[in-house]
Design an enzyme around this catalytic site. Structure first.
Site, PDB file in Angstrom:
ATOM      1  N   LYS A   8       0.782  -1.255  -0.164  1.00 44.30           N
ATOM      2  CA  LYS A   8      -0.021  -0.049   0.044  1.00 44.30           C
ATOM      3  C   LYS A   8       0.884   1.254  -0.055  1.00 44.30           C
ATOM      4  O   LYS A   8       0.699   2.096  -0.812  1.00 44.30           O
ATOM      5  CB  LYS A   8      -1.044   0.140   1.319  1.00 44.30           C
ATOM      6  CG  LYS A   8      -2.071   1.075   1.173  1.00 44.30           C
ATOM      7  CD  LYS A   8      -3.050   0.923   2.398  1.00 44.30           C
ATOM      8  CE  LYS A   8      -3.721  -0.445   2.305  1.00 44.30           C
ATOM      9  NZ  LYS A   8      -4.390  -0.798   3.758  1.00 44.30           N
ATOM     10  N   ARG A  78      -2.948   3.116   8.441  1.00 45.45           N
ATOM     11  CA  ARG A  78      -3.462   2.141   7.497  1.00 45.45           C
ATOM     12  C   ARG A  78      -2.237   1.124   7.736  1.00 45.45           C
ATOM     13  O   ARG A  78      -1.263   1.476   7.361  1.00 45.45           O
ATOM     14  CB  ARG A  78      -3.755   2.624   6.093  1.00 45.45           C
ATOM     15  CG  ARG A  78      -4.468   3.841   5.981  1.00 45.45           C
ATOM     16  CD  ARG A  78      -4.571   4.360   4.747  1.00 45.45           C
ATOM     17  NE  ARG A  78      -5.290   3.504   3.764  1.00 45.45           N
ATOM     18  CZ  ARG A  78      -5.175   3.733   2.411  1.00 45.45           C
ATOM     19  NH1 ARG A  78      -4.504   4.777   1.633  1.00 45.45           N
ATOM     20  NH2 ARG A  78      -5.857   3.040   1.443  1.00 45.45           N
ATOM     21  N   MET A  89      -5.884  -6.470   8.077  1.00 45.80           N
ATOM     22  CA  MET A  89      -5.214  -5.744   9.012  1.00 45.80           C
ATOM     23  C   MET A  89      -6.339  -4.239   9.176  1.00 45.80           C
ATOM     24  O   MET A  89      -6.993  -4.065   8.181  1.00 45.80           O
ATOM     25  CB  MET A  89      -4.118  -4.709   8.527  1.00 45.80           C
ATOM     26  CG  MET A  89      -3.033  -5.967   8.285  1.00 45.80           C
ATOM     27  SD  MET A  89      -2.475  -6.545   9.826  1.00 45.80           S
ATOM     28  CE  MET A  89      -1.195  -7.709   9.069  1.00 45.80           C
ATOM     29  N   HIS A 450     -16.350  -8.798   1.584  1.00 45.92           N
ATOM     30  CA  HIS A 450     -15.371  -9.640   2.012  1.00 45.92           C
ATOM     31  C   HIS A 450     -15.650 -11.046   1.375  1.00 45.92           C
ATOM     32  O   HIS A 450     -14.530 -11.521   0.758  1.00 45.92           O
ATOM     33  CB  HIS A 450     -15.360  -9.871   3.516  1.00 45.92           C
ATOM     34  CG  HIS A 450     -14.503 -10.679   3.991  1.00 45.92           C
ATOM     35  ND1 HIS A 450     -14.628 -11.931   4.233  1.00 45.92           N
ATOM     36  CD2 HIS A 450     -12.822 -10.667   4.097  1.00 45.92           C
ATOM     37  CE1 HIS A 450     -13.534 -12.736   4.592  1.00 45.92           C
ATOM     38  NE2 HIS A 450     -12.531 -11.730   4.640  1.00 45.92           N
ATOM     39  N   SER A 759      11.071 -44.375 -16.242  1.00 41.52           N
ATOM     40  CA  SER A 759       9.759 -43.552 -16.047  1.00 41.52           C
ATOM     41  C   SER A 759       9.668 -43.634 -14.394  1.00 41.52           C
ATOM     42  O   SER A 759       9.510 -44.653 -13.934  1.00 41.52           O
ATOM     43  CB  SER A 759       8.443 -44.180 -16.458  1.00 41.52           C
ATOM     44  OG  SER A 759       7.414 -43.211 -16.200  1.00 41.52           O
ATOM     45  N   CYS A 826       5.754 -40.407 -13.636  1.00 42.59           N
ATOM     46  CA  CYS A 826       4.457 -40.747 -14.192  1.00 42.59           C
ATOM     47  C   CYS A 826       3.457 -40.909 -12.796  1.00 42.59           C
ATOM     48  O   CYS A 826       2.593 -41.325 -12.559  1.00 42.59           O
ATOM     49  CB  CYS A 826       4.145 -41.896 -14.712  1.00 42.59           C
ATOM     50  SG  CYS A 826       4.803 -43.327 -14.011  1.00 42.59           S
ATOM     51  N   TYR A 846       9.948 -35.793 -20.226  1.00 42.79           N
ATOM     52  CA  TYR A 846       8.286 -35.662 -20.183  1.00 42.79           C
ATOM     53  C   TYR A 846       7.923 -35.668 -18.836  1.00 42.79           C
ATOM     54  O   TYR A 846       8.717 -36.278 -18.063  1.00 42.79           O
ATOM     55  CB  TYR A 846       7.663 -36.396 -21.287  1.00 42.79           C
ATOM     56  CG  TYR A 846       7.726 -38.048 -20.977  1.00 42.79           C
ATOM     57  CD1 TYR A 846       6.578 -38.495 -19.936  1.00 42.79           C
ATOM     58  CD2 TYR A 846       8.507 -38.500 -21.241  1.00 42.79           C
ATOM     59  CE1 TYR A 846       6.753 -39.833 -19.691  1.00 42.79           C
ATOM     60  CE2 TYR A 846       8.604 -40.150 -21.158  1.00 42.79           C
ATOM     61  CZ  TYR A 846       7.444 -40.553 -19.989  1.00 42.79           C
ATOM     62  OH  TYR A 846       7.604 -41.858 -19.767  1.00 42.79           O
TER      63      TYR A 846
HETATM   64  P1  ADP Z   1      -7.582  -2.150   3.588  1.00 40.07           P
HETATM   65  O1  ADP Z   1      -6.235  -2.342   3.417  1.00 40.07           O
HETATM   66  O2  ADP Z   1      -8.578  -2.939   4.418  1.00 40.07           O
HETATM   67  O3  ADP Z   1      -8.183  -1.821   2.156  1.00 40.07           O
HETATM   68  P2  ADP Z   1      -7.164   0.711   3.594  1.00 40.07           P
HETATM   69  O4  ADP Z   1      -6.085   1.157   4.529  1.00 40.07           O
HETATM   70  O5  ADP Z   1      -7.275   0.973   2.334  1.00 40.07           O
HETATM   71  O6  ADP Z   1      -7.889  -0.595   4.372  1.00 40.07           O
HETATM   72  O7  ADP Z   1      -8.410   1.567   4.380  1.00 40.07           O
HETATM   73  C1  ADP Z   1      -9.743   1.285   3.936  1.00 40.07           C
HETATM   74  C2  ADP Z   1     -10.529   2.443   3.199  1.00 40.07           C
HETATM   75  O8  ADP Z   1     -10.425   3.554   4.111  1.00 40.07           O
HETATM   76  C3  ADP Z   1     -10.030   3.070   2.101  1.00 40.07           C
HETATM   77  O9  ADP Z   1     -10.633   2.230   0.962  1.00 40.07           O
HETATM   78  C4  ADP Z   1     -10.358   4.356   1.937  1.00 40.07           C
HETATM   79  O10 ADP Z   1     -11.898   4.386   1.569  1.00 40.07           O
HETATM   80  C5  ADP Z   1     -10.597   4.735   3.583  1.00 40.07           C
HETATM   81  N1  ADP Z   1      -9.506   5.662   3.768  1.00 40.07           N
HETATM   82  C6  ADP Z   1      -7.846   5.460   4.255  1.00 40.07           C
HETATM   83  N2  ADP Z   1      -7.253   6.276   4.364  1.00 40.07           N
HETATM   84  C7  ADP Z   1      -8.129   7.215   4.006  1.00 40.07           C
HETATM   85  C8  ADP Z   1      -7.654   8.724   3.932  1.00 40.07           C
HETATM   86  N3  ADP Z   1      -6.552   9.296   4.110  1.00 40.07           N
HETATM   87  N4  ADP Z   1      -8.758   9.652   3.616  1.00 40.07           N
HETATM   88  C9  ADP Z   1     -10.029   9.059   3.334  1.00 40.07           C
HETATM   89  N5  ADP Z   1     -10.225   7.779   3.347  1.00 40.07           N
HETATM   90  C10 ADP Z   1      -9.423   6.831   3.798  1.00 40.07           C
HETATM   91 MG    MG Z   2      -7.676  -0.469   0.995  1.00 39.87          MG
END
Ligand code: ADP
Ligand code: MG
Ligand code: MG
Length: 871
Positions: A8, A78, A89, A450, A759, A826, A846
């Site tokens: 990310k 995040r 997470m 999910h 084989s 085989c 093979y």
């Molecule tokens: P995941 O890994 O579960 O996808 P994220 O870290 O992507 O979690 O966060 C989930 C959601 O939270 C994102 O898709 C977004 O919509 C929202 N989000 C995260 N950071 C921000 C931010 N800085 N501003 C606005 N929304 C956010």
């Molecule tokens: Mg996300």
């Protein structure tokens, strides 16, 4: 910089470098996570100062100050590991809000409703993720508040309402923790950072890592990012999108969004999401406006941006975004999870578009995932009793017994049952249940819920958001279309149509798409090893050819012994007291074997066919019931008692290591004689039919010594001469052996003096090399892999260190004697991609596997060749 920043963080930085609109922020690296766990959950001493400096820089760009009572910077915290771990997470949004800054946010935005909505979200999320208070506690408060106010949706509540809810929330936190909700933004931030690192070791993350082979040592990064708000009103929104359809692979922007929403609202299925494009809205017959119609400017920029990202990353992207007051913000991009079908189509189309090379297309397809494409769908002619319709979240169809919990799914699966996991919605806690279910059905959630995302990743059918179904977890019942279903009742789901059907329904074999054929063609052009099939019936041989097998690597003649009346003749042969009696019975079998072989040779039309002489211990064919015994006794003209006595004599303590394989041919050469005759005569007949010369490869099983092989070979050679004399035809043929015992591997140099091919029978070689009986391994082998004593089930993936070395020794010694010796495999391993990579490494000619795995082997062999070239 994915390893250091996590997926990310690396992609956020990359997008920022590309000049895309990304809210400013910073990443605490995965190295800090590693440090954290190595040092009793503490941080490097310099971290605090670094975070403070980064917060200041972030605030400077965003025009706010973290913790400032008048102009506060709000952030999200995040997690992001090296490999994407969806839902594993937890993210905290709106961090930095407290009783003072919420007022400032209300002032600066001129939108008090928005400010207090954000604050209550923050309290709920933070309390859940960091303070470990169940969501449920807050939902109960909110629901009862809504009841009192006669409100149904969150959007029905105003700022004053939210203030009341917030007061209740805070009271709840104080009650549960015996201390107030933290008001200091710095304390909030460090709490969230600690929670992200802490969650790396939570059970659901560990389960996901285990299922996906991600090492715990990688660690997660923490991203701290300035907030942007999709919940500011009607010109704000949040959404997720894929640059191509993740179900079908079609090259169309695809996604869902919600007006006036935040974060995971879209994914959580709180409200039904809206389509991103007009085309998708029309196709879905939705009345809710698309993003294209509702937010045209943001949409136009979004479309440009997604196209750019796909070009940049050269792969289909899964994108998260937010629109704040009409302005687009990019919050995440990553390679999107997709079905096998989509993965194939996308790879082939991208290669055709010139975005990637054919080699890359080949490398991108997981050979095991091809399995999915070769799996059944519902027979279009079958009658469908549809009891509910939901979203077509992951294609494929499956039938099974209803279970309402992941625990029940595991129990039922362990009892050998097929189950459909039925849930209101799934969470990461359900991964183990989803993993054992044939399919997943949820009553809530959209295409990006999910359940949908995980099911697509696992390649399982899924119907999500089947809202008309009522589930009662307590009574373990569900009702759909007026029908009541209990736990254990059978349903079928069609993940391509989004349908839920009553009972079990006829399925159909899949049709192989043009993309499939294209990719297979590219793979064939690259691979070095040939791919053959293990087949003995005409039907299997035909499927094998359809799937592109280049011959038969293993025809197990004993499988031809069970059919129809043959088994009686086979039993006569086994139970005969002397050679004359055996020959009498063998004479009955000869014409049947001859016509079987002729048919097989005809189908394979000149391609190599390896036929293994009779292998299993004779007692496997013995009559069991009194009825069967009487039948054979009558046919042989002996008493049932005498027959029973003879059968008892054949009892063995350890048949796997008993009177089987070429030991049979050594003791009873007349059996090998009959089989050799049937093979040669069948080959001549088929050669005449097809006009193509058949060169049978006759394989002697379970050899341990050259002298043993030579004896059997002499019988075969003798028969070749006899048949040649009788028919006036010369028959080209090869005689080789199955290398499946450790002693044979060691004596390979001598054996190769007279054996023309080897084989590797890696099933028996694994059993005898490890001294583990495959049929008895279930009770302990799981512990061996769980404890890391063996890296994988050695019956699935070849044990390279042990069995692999035996194979290498045999290959090397065999080649020394006979440089052009043909070497194949085989055992079951011939269809396993990891084992195939090993076969490429040691230069086998093979691999041979079950017909349905032939495409997998073709692709895996190509990937192995590419990997070797890359080395
Ligand atoms: P995941 O890994 O579960 O996808 P994220 O870290 O992507 O979690 O966060 C989930 C959601 O939270 C994102 O898709 C977004 O919509 C929202 N989000 C995260 N950071 C921000 C931010 N800085 N501003 C606005 N929304 C956010
Ligand atoms: Mg996300
Ligand atoms: Mg998410």
């Amino acid at each position: 910089m994915r390893d250091l920043l996590g997926g990310k963080g690396a992609n956020l930085a990359e997008m920022a470098n590309l000049g895309l609109p990304v809210p400013p922020g910073f990443t605490i690296t995965t190295e800090v996570c590693t440090y954290f766990y190595k040092n009793g959950k503490s941080y490097p001493p310099e971290l605090e100062a670094d975070v403070n400096a980064a917060l200041e820089a972030t605030g400077a760009i965003a025009g706010h100050v973290f913790g400032d009572p008048v102009n506060p910077l709000l952030v999200s915290v995040r997690s992001g590991a090296r490999a994407s771990m969806p839902g594993m997470m937890d993210t905290v949004l709106n961090l930095g809000l407290n009783d003072v800054t919420v007022e400032a946010l209300a002032q600066s935005s001129g939108n008090a409703r928005f400010a207090y909505d954000s604050y209550r979200r923050f309290i709920q999320m933070y309390s859940n993720v960091v303070l470990n208070i169940d969501h449920h506690e807050f939902e109960t408060i909110l629901d009862s508040f809504k009841d009192r106010k006669d409100a149904t949706l969150d959007t029905d509540l105003d700022a004053a309402d939210w203030k009341e809810v917030i007061a209740d929330y805070k009271a709840k936190v104080a009650e549960m923790l015996a201390e107030p909700f933290p008001q200091d933004p710095k304390a909030q931030l460090w709490g969230a950072i600690g929670a992200v690192f802490g969650s790396w070791m939570n059970p659901r993350a560990e389960t996901y890592r285990r299922l996906n082979g991600i090492p715990a040592s990688w660690g997660t990064a923490v991203n701290v990012q300035a907030m942007v708000f999709g919940n500011m009103g009607e010109t704000s929104a949040t959404g997720v999108a894929f640059t191509r359809d993740p179900s079908t692979g079609e090259n169309l922007l695809y996604g869902e969004f919600l007006i006036n929403a935040q974060g995971e609202d879209v994914v959580a299925g709180i409200r039904t999401p809206q389509n991103i494009t007009e085309a998708a809205r029309i196709a879905a017959r939705s009345e809710k406006p698309s993003m294209e119609a509702a937010l045209p400017e943001a949409f136009a920029e979004f479309r440009r941006t997604t196209a750019l990202l796909e070009k940049h990353y050269r792969d289909m992207q899964d994108i998260e975004f937010t629109v704040e007051n009409g302005k687009l913000w990019m919050l995440q991009t990553r390679s999107g999870k997709r079905t096998s079908k989509a993965s194939l189509r996308i790879a082939v189309e991208m290669a055709n578009e010139g975005l990637i090379t054919r080699e890359e297309a080949i490398a991108r397809i997981d050979p095991a995932a091809l399995d999915q494409l070769l799996h059944p769908t519902i027979d279009p002619k079958a009658e469908r009793k549809i009891v509910a319709t939901g979203l077509p979240a992951s294609p494929g169809a499956a039938s099974g017994e209803i279970v309402f919990s992941s625990e029940d799914a595991e129990t039922a699966k362990a009892a050998g049952k097929a189950v459909i996991l039925v849930r209101i919605e799934t969470s990461p806690d359900d991964i183990h249940g989803m993993n054992v279910a044939e399919g997943i059905l949820t009553t809530r959630g959209g295409m990006t819920s999910h359940a949908a995302v995980v099911a697509r990743g696992m390649g399982k059918p899924c119907v999500s958001g089947a809202g008309t179904i009522r589930i009662d977890y307590k009574t373990e019942k569900m009702t759909a279309a007026g029908v009541e279903f209990s736990k254990g009742d059978i349903i079928t789901i069609d993940g391509a149509a989004g349908q839920v059907l009553q009972g079990e329904i006829a399925m159909q074999k899949p049709e192989l798409s043009g993309e499939f054929q294209a990719l297979m063609g590219w793979a064939d052009a690259i691979r070095r090893m040939a791919v053959r099939a293990n087949a003995e019936t005409p039907q299997d041989a035909r499927i094998a050819r359809q799937f592109g097998a280049e011959g038969i690597g293993l025809c197990r003649t004993e499988h031809m012994f069970f059919e129809g009346d043959r088994i009686i003749a086979v039993r006569e042969m086994i139970l005969a007291d002397d050679e004359a009696g055996r020959r009498k019975a063998l004479a009955k079998l000869l014409p049947m074997q001859r016509s079987d072989f002729a048919e097989l040779f005809e189908i394979m039309s000149g391609l190599p066919v390896t036929i293994r002489l009779l292998d299993p211990p004779l007692h496997e064919f013995l009559p069991q019931s009194d009825e069967e015994i009487a039948e054979v006794a009558a046919s042989m003209g002996v008493s049932a008692d005498a027959l029973k006595r003879r059968a008892a004599e054949l009892h063995e303590f350890n048949p796997m290591l008993g009177f089987r394989g070429c030991r049979l041919a050594i003791a009873f050469p007349e059996i090998a004689e009959m089989q050799a005759r049937a093979i040669f005569e069948g080959a001549i007949a088929a050669g005449k039919q097809t006009g193509r010369v058949v060169t049978p490869e006759i394989m002697v099983p379970l050899v341990i010594a050259k002298a043993e092989f030579d004896l059997v070979r002499a019988t075969i050679d003798q028969m070749a001469q006899t048949v040649a004399k009788e028919t006036g035809e010369t028959i080209p043929y090869h005689v080789g052996t199955m290398i499946e015992l450790p002693r044979a591997c060691l004596r390979a140099a001598e054996i190769a003096e007279t054996a023309e091919f080897f084989s590797f029978g890696t099933n028996d070689l694994t059993q005898t090399g490890l001294g583990i009986s495959r049929d008895d391994a279930a009770s302990f082998l799981g512990r061996y892999t769980a404890k890391g004593i063996l890296p994988a089930d050695p019956f699935v993936t070849i044990d390279q260190d042990g069995v692999g070395e035996l194979v290498e020794i045999a290959a090397e010694r065999g080649r020394k004697t006979r440089p052009d010796i043909k070497l194949g495999i085989c055992g079951e391993h011939g269809g396993d991609p990891h084992s195939i990579a090993f076969c490429e490494k040691i230069g086998l000619s093979y691999v041979s596997c079950s017909p349905f795995r032939v495409p997998i082997a073709r692709l895996a062999a190509a990937q192995a060749a590419l990997a070797k070239k890359g080395d």
